[in-house]
Design an enzyme around this catalytic site. Structure first.
Site, PDB file in Angstrom:
ATOM      1  CB  CYS A 255      -0.866   0.025   1.294  1.00 48.59           C
ATOM      2  SG  CYS A 255      -1.933   1.461   1.426  1.00 48.59           S
TER       3      CYS A 255
ATOM      4  CD  GLU B  72      -6.706   0.880  -3.793  1.00 48.15           C
ATOM      5  OE1 GLU B  72      -6.786   2.283  -3.263  1.00 48.15           O
ATOM      6  OE2 GLU B  72      -5.553   0.465  -3.969  1.00 48.15           O
TER       7      GLU B  72
ATOM      8  CG  HIS C  62      -7.393   2.446   0.880  1.00 50.51           C
ATOM      9  ND1 HIS C  62      -6.405   2.953   2.130  1.00 50.51           N
ATOM     10  CD2 HIS C  62      -6.627   1.684   0.091  1.00 50.51           C
ATOM     11  CE1 HIS C  62      -5.284   2.404   1.772  1.00 50.51           C
ATOM     12  NE2 HIS C  62      -5.185   1.935   0.938  1.00 50.51           N
TER      13      HIS C  62
HETATM   14 NI    NI Z   1      -3.480   1.122  -0.099  1.00 47.56          NI
END
Ligand code: NI
Length: 183
Positions: free
Chosen positions: A111, A155, A158
């Site tokens: 990441c 993602e 996130h």
């Molecule tokens: Ni990430």
């Protein structure tokens, strides 16, 4: 290509833990520019001549929240052939269905907000179908599998303030290894 000046937040920043919001359309000029900057950045980070020149860590995905913007948008840039890239611009994603089968990345996930090596299993669905909106607000669906399925789930986490390191068992990083398939 000119490297966009993106300030990517580090895992220590609390902003990364915010839950992002639904995006309405049309997108602002600023958001469109940010999308283009992210595509350029991720593409350059995967091309040797640029990652060496600018000392970049290669990355294939970035969510708006990693730039401190709590909006449900993420970008994935996949190298499909030698220096040939395919982009996914995903806005307001929702999981419609997913496989029972779980997979994990054997080398561990990476990441751009986690600047250290972290090993351990992050369980992910092998396949899933999601709905999302494209850059013009059109409603779409996409079916993803294997590494792209992992990238999408990474993602989407996130957008909920979740990092891949949260999903690794601290006391037993390779727990349940035998119950899923390594990719
Ligand atoms: Ni990430």
């Amino acid at each position: 290509m000119k490297l966009p000046d993106l300030k990517i937040l580090d895992e220590k920043e609390k902003t990364l833990r915010l839950k992002s919001h639904e995006v309405s359309f049309p997108l602002s000029k600023e958001d469109k520019k940010t999308i283009n900057d992210i595509i350029t950045y991720l593409t350059m980070s995967q091309i040797k001549k640029y990652y060496e020149k600018y000392n970049l860590r290669p990355g294939m995905g970035l969510a708006f929240i990693q730039l401190g913007i709590p909006k449900n948008i993420f970008i994935i840039v996949e190298e499909v052939d030698d220096e040939v890239f395919e982009n996914y611009v995903i806005i307001n994603p929702k999981i419609i269905s997913h496989s029972e089968e779980l997979i994990y990345v054997g080398e561990g996930e990476g990441c751009l907000s986690v600047n250290r090596e972290v090993t351990g299993i992050v369980p992910r669905y092998a396949r899933m179908t999601i709905s999302y909106q494209d850059i013009d607000g059109n409603q779409k669906q996409i079916r993803v599998r294997e590494d792209i399925s992992v990238a999408f789930q990474h993602e989407m986490d996130h957008l909920n303030g979740i990092l891949f390191i949260d999903k690794i068992d601290k006391n037993d990083p390779f727990k349940n290894k035998d119950k899923m398939r390594e990719i």
